[in-house]
Design an enzyme around this catalytic site. Structure first.
Site, PDB file in Angstrom:
ATOM      1  N   SER A 690       0.732  -1.201   0.028  1.00  0.00           N
ATOM      2  CA  SER A 690      -0.044  -0.002   0.017  1.00  0.00           C
ATOM      3  C   SER A 690       0.874   1.239  -0.019  1.00  0.00           C
ATOM      4  O   SER A 690       0.258   2.361  -0.230  1.00  0.00           O
ATOM      5  CB  SER A 690      -0.956   0.192   1.252  1.00  0.00           C
ATOM      6  OG  SER A 690      -0.106  -0.147   2.441  1.00  0.00           O
ATOM      7  N   LYS A 733      -6.982   3.396   8.584  1.00  0.00           N
ATOM      8  CA  LYS A 733      -6.029   4.517   8.129  1.00  0.00           C
ATOM      9  C   LYS A 733      -6.432   5.913   7.725  1.00  0.00           C
ATOM     10  O   LYS A 733      -5.676   6.795   8.062  1.00  0.00           O
ATOM     11  CB  LYS A 733      -5.576   3.841   6.434  1.00  0.00           C
ATOM     12  CG  LYS A 733      -4.832   2.741   6.418  1.00  0.00           C
ATOM     13  CD  LYS A 733      -4.433   2.338   4.924  1.00  0.00           C
ATOM     14  CE  LYS A 733      -3.403   1.036   4.850  1.00  0.00           C
ATOM     15  NZ  LYS A 733      -3.433   0.656   3.624  1.00  0.00           N
TER      16      LYS A 733
END
Length: 794
Positions: A690, A733
């Site tokens: 990511s 996140k």
């Protein structure tokens, strides 16, 4: 009006009316001419004795009809009593009085009077008419012979008493009273003898009672003889049986058991079992009764039978069908966790319409401390079932699940069957904890043994190696827990319904702390709600600076630590007052902060990008730094990165090289420049794809000299063609980005479906940019280049 004396003495003999202190007797009858010890404990009777001793020592004694009456009235006492004279009085240490009384004459009570805390009895004496002639002598002789016969049979009469009786044969009244007092007659029979004023009637009644007592004694002796003879036979048989058993033990044989298996057989008859199990029990029991009781094989067979009849074959707890009540219980016990709660409620809703369905097999996957095991316990409460739990952490023996075969010494059923026996019900909520931490060795693979247990198509005929009969597990609601999904073997994972339980967000932790943890710890530490109040900034300070976890275990420990310090202060000062906990007081109680917040740069910088990472403790802001320096085109990646993250860095550099012209970068930069990509906090392992677009943006920034917006963060995987691919953990996140002061987040357009899981309040505070290509990322993240920084342009 007829006088009292005439009622007693039809022949006209005189009687006398008297009044003396009364002492009621409970379980004895005092006859005239006899000296009898009497124990007195009631205060009124003791005062009556004291009054008599102070005067002429005369007293009247009468037997109570009911010995349990404490304060008898005239209706509770026999009308006929005995006037006595106190010959000796002794006060005992326990407060009672022992008095020796000699009976003088009979008397019939006419009235009772209360005098100075004791009772006096008005009575009339009962003179006796003399009995003479041949009839009197015959009566006396017959009574004496009957008594001597009884004395000979019983052996309980002394020779001295017989000699005394021989000396008073000329006084029939005294003779009758003496014999009556020595015989073990019942109280009611002695009272009948005392009531007989007529001597002839008394002698005939006495003779009858002696003969009856003689017959009873003779019969009792016969019975005792029979019992003794029978006991001797039984003792002899037992002694011989033990001798035979000892001899056969020496020879290696055993005798047949008697009736010692009767209780076991009764249990088998009462126990309701399936046909297969009932046949197995009957077969083993028939085998057991033929075995030597002390042999090891008999012990094995008996244990097997005991196991089969102790299992809850058909015993089921009644499940709750109230969906609203179940939801209230789940909401009370746990904050959030909407998906697992919804699945449980769906199962209950189906049960309302369908009488029997196979129990679902749920697998709760999530980091430690998020409430997986406690959720399983709450499911049991919500469904009204019993709760059973097995910890599978470290289990490496297949027999732990399926049991040992009975050929082995010390064999036992597996944990599944053992736990069902403990719960006593066949349909509990069964929690298989830490299912991802089983291991394998030479004794077998326990995860393979679980395949039958957790397969809805097979577990209705689960076969434990020890029982060797089918057991139906289909009514059990299995709930398994795991921390990581990839550690569960694929065949086992395929049999379970996976429910992901993500780590709690900061907001959720705050709600859990105020709604659950603080009240719980206040109560456990002996504090009241008015003793301590945790402010919202104080709780947030504990969450941010003293814990770093996905669950709330450490948060609860820190709250408990603060409560203990408050308790200590209360105990030392002896004063209970309100303690309002602020951020400053939290630092005072828990010490300096253990963790620091991710800090944004003070200004936009070249080569520094805010990435976003997911950890088991939640989301984090991941700073990525890139610098260039003269060299030979080497690319260095540091920060304890995993293989996937290193490959993402290589893919990012390759993309930049392939698009250098479009990005206004010198095409041969890789020949004389080294690139160093570093992710700070190098001691912490990091991995995953990511950070691909974050690394690419950092490299482009360093090569072009364009700074990166310090309030922009990004997450996404990059391909060699520059496409931005979706990643996981988006909720955690973005929450972390918001907590760190980020105002704009760049994510893949394919992650749009995950935005609905993000709290609305977070969505309002963040500008979420959806992109498909790397060029879009660079256009958003890079600020306008200043002229003096364009040293890398072509």
């Amino acid at each position: 009006m007829i006088s009292i004396s005439k009622l007693f003495n039809p022949d006209g003999s005189d009687s006398e009316k008297r009044e003396l202190p009364l002492v009621p007797l409970r379980d004895i009858v005092l006859f005239p001419h006899m000296i009898t010890p009497v124990f007195v404990g009631r205060s009124r009777s003791i005062k009556a004795l004291s009054n008599a001793m102070a005067k002429d020592k005369k007293i009247f004694l009468a037997t109570q009809n009911d010995p349990e009456v404490i304060k008898p009235t005239i209706n509770d006492i026999s009308q006929m009593g005995t006037q006595g004279r106190i010959t000796q009085l002794l006060r005992l240490p326990d407060g009672t009085v022992k008095v020796l009384v000699e009976g003088e004459c009979r008397g019939r009570i006419t009235q009772l009077k209360e005098v100075e805390n004791f009772v006096t009895a008005e009575f009339v004496t009962a003179p006796e008419a003399p009995m003479q002639g041949v009839e009197a002598e015959a009566a006396v002789r017959t009574v004496l012979e009957a008594f001597e016969n009884y004395a000979k049979l019983s052996g309980a009469v002394s020779k001295g008493l017989l000699q005394t009786l021989a000396g008073i044969v000329n006084d029939p009244s005294r003779l009758a009273d003496t014999i009556a007092s020595q015989m073990p007659f019942k109280i009611k029979d002695k009272k009948r003898l005392l009531d007989c004023v007529e001597l002839e009637e008394r002698l005939f009644l006495l003779l009858k009672l002696i003969q009856e007592e003689t017959e009873v004694f003779t019969m009792s002796q016969k019975i005792k003889g029979r019992v003794k003879e029978q006991m001797e036979k039984l003792q002899k048989k037992h002694y011989l049986t033990e001798q035979m058993a000892a001899i056969k033990r020496e020879m290696g044989e055993e005798g047949e058991p008697g009736n010692e298996f009767q209780d076991l057989e009764n249990k088998i008859k009462r126990k309701r079992m399936p046909k297969e199990a009932a046949a197995a029990v009957r077969r083993e029991f028939d085998k057991l009764v033929q075995m030597a009781p002390m042999s090891s094989e008999a012990t094995v067979v008996r244990n097997y039978i005991e196991w089969l009849i102790s299992l809850p074959w058909f015993r089921k707890s009644r499940s709750k069908m109230d969906i609203a009540d179940a939801q209230a219980i789940l909401d009370k016990d746990h904050y959030g966790l909407e998906k697992p709660k919804e699945r449980i409620l769906e199962y209950l809703a189906v049960q309302v319409l369908v009488k029997k369905i196979r129990g679902p097999i749920l697998c709760l996957v999530g980091p430690p401390g998020v409430g997986k095991t406690s959720l399983a316990r709450s499911v049991a409460r919500a469904t009204g079932r019993s709760f059973a739990r097995i910890s599978l952490g470290g289990v490496r023996d297949e027999a732990e699940i399926r049991g040992h075969r009975r050929t082995y010494i010390g064999a036992m059923p597996g944990k599944i069957i053992q736990t069902l026996k403990k719960t006593g019900y066949g349909n509990p909520v069964f929690c298989l904890d830490e299912v991802d931490k089983m291991s394998t060795d030479f004794r077998g693979d326990p995860s393979s043994a679980l395949l039958e247990v957790l397969d809805p198509e097979q577990n209705q005929t689960f076969n434990d190696h020890y029982l060797d009969v089918d057991y139906d597990l289909s009514d059990i609601l299995f709930v398994t827990t795991a921390n990581t999904l990839h550690d569960i073997p694929a065949p086992l994972r395929d049999r379970m319904e996976i429910i992901q339980i993500p780590g709690y967000t900061e907001y959720e932790k705050e709600q859990i702390a105020h709604g659950y943890l603080v009240p719980k710890q206040l109560e456990q530490n002996g504090l009241k709600p008015e003793d301590a109040v945790f402010s919202k900034p104080a709780v947030l300070s504990i969450i941010r600076h003293y814990t770093r976890e996905a669950g709330v275990r450490n948060l609860e420990r820190e709250i408990s630590s603060v409560c203990r310090k408050i308790v200590k202060a209360i105990v030392l000062t002896g004063e209970r007052k309100l303690h309002t906990l602020s951020v400053r007081s939290i630092h005072k109680h828990l010490g300096p902060p253990r963790y620091r917040d991710s800090m944004l740069e003070a200004k936009d910088r070249v080569g520094i990008v805010n990435g976003l990472a997911w950890t088991q403790a939640g989301g984090e802001l991941l700073t990525i730094e890139t610098v260039t320096m003269p060299g030979k085109g080497n690319v260095s990646v540091t920060g304890k990165l995993g293989e996937v993250m290193k490959e993402s860095a290589s893919a990012a550099v390759s993309y930049v090289r392939s698009r250098s012209k479009a990005l206004h970068i010198r095409e041969d930069f890789y020949k004389d420049l080294d690139i160093h990509i570093h992710v700070p906090e190098g001691a912490i392992p990091k991995d995953g794809p990511s950070a691909g677009i974050s690394m690419c943006t950092a490299v482009v920034s360093a090569l072009t000299g364009r700074a990166v917006d310090r309030k922009t963060a990004m997450t996404g995987e990059i391909t060699l063609r520059g496409r931005v691919l979706p990643v996981g953990g988006l909720k955690e996140k973005l929450i972390a980005a918001n907590a760190c002061g980020i105002t704009r987040v760049i994510i893949s357009r394919e992650n749009k479906k995950d935005i609905r899981d993000i709290p609305v309040s977070i969505q309002k505070r963040l500008e979420i940019c959806l992109v498909e290509e790397m060029e879009e990322v660079l256009d958003i993240a890079l600020v306008e280049k200043k002229n003096e920084e364009s040293v890398f342009s072509a």
